[in-house]
Design a protein around this motif. Structure first.
Motif, PDB file in Angstrom:
ATOM      1  N   SER A  81      85.214 -62.792  63.509  1.00 19.84           N
ATOM      2  CA  SER A  81      85.963 -63.235  62.503  1.00 19.84           C
ATOM      3  C   SER A  81      87.303 -63.555  62.750  1.00 19.84           C
ATOM      4  O   SER A  81      88.187 -64.192  62.009  1.00 19.84           O
ATOM      5  CB  SER A  81      85.725 -62.460  61.158  1.00 19.84           C
ATOM      6  OG  SER A  81      86.370 -61.224  61.362  1.00 19.84           O
ATOM      7  N   GLN A 136      72.823 -68.303  62.230  1.00 17.58           N
ATOM      8  CA  GLN A 136      74.007 -67.949  62.620  1.00 17.58           C
ATOM      9  C   GLN A 136      75.152 -68.233  62.008  1.00 17.58           C
ATOM     10  O   GLN A 136      75.136 -69.049  61.207  1.00 17.58           O
ATOM     11  CB  GLN A 136      74.038 -68.661  64.163  1.00 17.58           C
ATOM     12  CG  GLN A 136      72.930 -68.426  65.196  1.00 17.58           C
ATOM     13  CD  GLN A 136      73.166 -69.069  66.546  1.00 17.58           C
ATOM     14  OE1 GLN A 136      73.968 -68.740  67.272  1.00 17.58           O
ATOM     15  NE2 GLN A 136      72.410 -70.103  66.629  1.00 17.58           N
ATOM     16  N   GLY A 137      76.321 -67.596  62.268  1.00 17.99           N
ATOM     17  CA  GLY A 137      77.447 -67.787  61.608  1.00 17.99           C
ATOM     18  C   GLY A 137      77.840 -69.128  62.004  1.00 17.99           C
ATOM     19  O   GLY A 137      78.057 -69.205  63.444  1.00 17.99           O
ATOM     20  N   GLN A 190      81.027 -70.247  62.389  1.00 16.52           N
ATOM     21  CA  GLN A 190      82.470 -70.319  62.950  1.00 16.52           C
ATOM     22  C   GLN A 190      82.363 -70.000  64.518  1.00 16.52           C
ATOM     23  O   GLN A 190      83.063 -70.662  65.205  1.00 16.52           O
ATOM     24  CB  GLN A 190      83.114 -68.938  62.695  1.00 16.52           C
ATOM     25  CG  GLN A 190      83.540 -69.010  61.085  1.00 16.52           C
ATOM     26  CD  GLN A 190      82.431 -68.354  60.404  1.00 16.52           C
ATOM     27  OE1 GLN A 190      81.270 -68.087  60.896  1.00 16.52           O
ATOM     28  NE2 GLN A 190      82.835 -67.704  59.101  1.00 16.52           N
ATOM     29  N   LEU A 211      72.213 -72.410  60.109  1.00 15.45           N
ATOM     30  CA  LEU A 211      73.002 -71.520  59.225  1.00 15.45           C
ATOM     31  C   LEU A 211      72.134 -70.683  58.353  1.00 15.45           C
ATOM     32  O   LEU A 211      72.420 -69.747  57.610  1.00 15.45           O
ATOM     33  CB  LEU A 211      73.729 -72.354  58.376  1.00 15.45           C
ATOM     34  CG  LEU A 211      74.695 -73.553  59.098  1.00 15.45           C
ATOM     35  CD1 LEU A 211      75.792 -74.015  57.940  1.00 15.45           C
ATOM     36  CD2 LEU A 211      75.717 -72.582  59.890  1.00 15.45           C
ATOM     37  N   GLN A 212      70.465 -71.036  58.337  1.00 10.80           N
ATOM     38  CA  GLN A 212      70.009 -70.126  57.727  1.00 10.80           C
ATOM     39  C   GLN A 212      68.415 -70.268  58.447  1.00 10.80           C
ATOM     40  O   GLN A 212      68.286 -71.151  59.361  1.00 10.80           O
ATOM     41  CB  GLN A 212      69.572 -70.510  56.284  1.00 10.80           C
ATOM     42  CG  GLN A 212      69.031 -71.762  56.106  1.00 10.80           C
ATOM     43  CD  GLN A 212      68.832 -72.320  54.517  1.00 10.80           C
ATOM     44  OE1 GLN A 212      69.662 -72.870  54.328  1.00 10.80           O
ATOM     45  NE2 GLN A 212      67.680 -72.063  54.035  1.00 10.80           N
ATOM     46  N   ARG A 260      88.832 -71.053  57.598  1.00  9.15           N
ATOM     47  CA  ARG A 260      87.669 -70.677  58.294  1.00  9.15           C
ATOM     48  C   ARG A 260      86.554 -71.321  57.411  1.00  9.15           C
ATOM     49  O   ARG A 260      86.385 -71.590  56.116  1.00  9.15           O
ATOM     50  CB  ARG A 260      87.269 -69.138  58.130  1.00  9.15           C
ATOM     51  CG  ARG A 260      88.048 -68.312  58.851  1.00  9.15           C
ATOM     52  CD  ARG A 260      87.873 -68.234  60.336  1.00  9.15           C
ATOM     53  NE  ARG A 260      88.823 -67.870  61.173  1.00  9.15           N
ATOM     54  CZ  ARG A 260      89.404 -68.676  62.417  1.00  9.15           C
ATOM     55  NH1 ARG A 260      88.921 -70.136  62.207  1.00  9.15           N
ATOM     56  NH2 ARG A 260      90.293 -68.492  62.803  1.00  9.15           N
ATOM     57  N   ASN A 298      83.366 -70.812  55.855  1.00  6.97           N
ATOM     58  CA  ASN A 298      83.004 -69.534  55.346  1.00  6.97           C
ATOM     59  C   ASN A 298      81.809 -69.556  54.622  1.00  6.97           C
ATOM     60  O   ASN A 298      81.201 -70.720  54.284  1.00  6.97           O
ATOM     61  CB  ASN A 298      83.997 -68.635  54.756  1.00  6.97           C
ATOM     62  CG  ASN A 298      84.473 -69.603  53.245  1.00  6.97           C
ATOM     63  OD1 ASN A 298      83.752 -70.154  52.999  1.00  6.97           O
ATOM     64  ND2 ASN A 298      85.636 -69.609  53.035  1.00  6.97           N
ATOM     65  N   SER A 299      81.016 -68.219  54.387  1.00  7.29           N
ATOM     66  CA  SER A 299      79.690 -68.325  53.665  1.00  7.29           C
ATOM     67  C   SER A 299      79.918 -69.095  52.259  1.00  7.29           C
ATOM     68  O   SER A 299      78.821 -69.552  51.633  1.00  7.29           O
ATOM     69  CB  SER A 299      79.330 -66.969  53.191  1.00  7.29           C
ATOM     70  OG  SER A 299      80.333 -66.149  52.507  1.00  7.29           O
ATOM     71  N   ILE A 305      75.892 -69.252  53.080  1.00  7.49           N
ATOM     72  CA  ILE A 305      75.298 -68.289  53.596  1.00  7.49           C
ATOM     73  C   ILE A 305      75.419 -67.161  52.938  1.00  7.49           C
ATOM     74  O   ILE A 305      76.492 -66.564  52.451  1.00  7.49           O
ATOM     75  CB  ILE A 305      75.973 -68.078  55.029  1.00  7.49           C
ATOM     76  CG1 ILE A 305      76.316 -69.477  55.699  1.00  7.49           C
ATOM     77  CG2 ILE A 305      75.113 -67.209  55.854  1.00  7.49           C
ATOM     78  CD1 ILE A 305      77.165 -69.559  56.804  1.00  7.49           C
TER      79      ILE A 305
END
Length: 202
Positions: free
Chosen positions: A7, A80-81, A83, A158-159, A193, A195-196, A201
């Motif tokens: 992060s 996966q994230g 970013q 992302l999922q 960022r 972000n979720s 997410i």
């Protein structure tokens, strides 16, 4: 030795702001089918005695060059994230590659317009041109085709999600990898960022 914090920005990393996937943002690297838009206002053409309507994937599928054959398969992608950082792009010089979202293997309900993946693409001849890198988020109602030779990161979901994939297969694997000179981090155009809360997410 302390493990890197994903992060926290890395030194000399390239920051790319995410945009929504569309024909305009994908530019000359491929084609996009927005399924809901294609059928809006009775779009598509009537088939099966009027019980169905049909819309076709735009563009050209290149799947049989140099003795190749068309293959339909399913990718079960793990979340996966968004970013990153991302460090490798690949390309398939002899064939196109089409991704069609299907469903979540967990049976989780799907928000039709919530981002489910990020497509990281770039132009370039011998190697990706960093100045052309684009991060394009897409939702479950969008299918897309990448033209042969398009530099892209392997599928970033992302999922947990299943994708129907149409690609060329032959005796020799057609996949060229290129390690980027700097890691790439994806951000949200409206924040520092991606972000979720933006991407949903958990």
């Amino acid at each position: 030795m302390t493990a890197p914090n994903p992060s926290k920005p890395w030194p000399n990393e390239l920051i790319v702001a995410a945009q929504a996937l569309s024909e305009q943002t994908l530019q000359s690297d491929g084609w996009v089918l927005d399924i809901d838009a294609a059928f809006a206002a009775q779009g598509g053409r009537e088939i099966n005695a009027g019980t169905s309507r049909r819309t076709d994937l735009p563009g050209v599928l290149s799947l049989q060059s140099h003795g190749g054959q068309a293959l339909a398969c399913v990718f079960r992608a793990q979340a996966q994230g968004a970013q990153g950082p991302w460090r490798v792009l690949e390309r398939h010089q002899l064939g196109s590659q089409t991704f069609i979202p299907m469903s979540s293997p967990t049976g989780a309900p799907i928000d039709r317009f919530k981002p489910i993946g990020v497509l990281l693409v770039a132009s370039g001849d011998d190697a990706p041109d960093p100045s052309t890198l684009r991060a394009l988020w897409f939702h479950a109602q969008q299918a897309f085709t990448l033209k042969p030779g398009t530099w892209h990161h392997p599928l970033i979901a992302l999922q947990d999600f299943d994708f129907l994939v149409l690609e060329r297969v032959a005796g020799e694997v057609d996949c060229e990898l290129c390690h980027l000179p700097e890691p790439v981090r994806v951000t949200d155009r409206k924040s520092t960022r991606l972000n979720s809360s933006h991407l949903g997410i958990s």
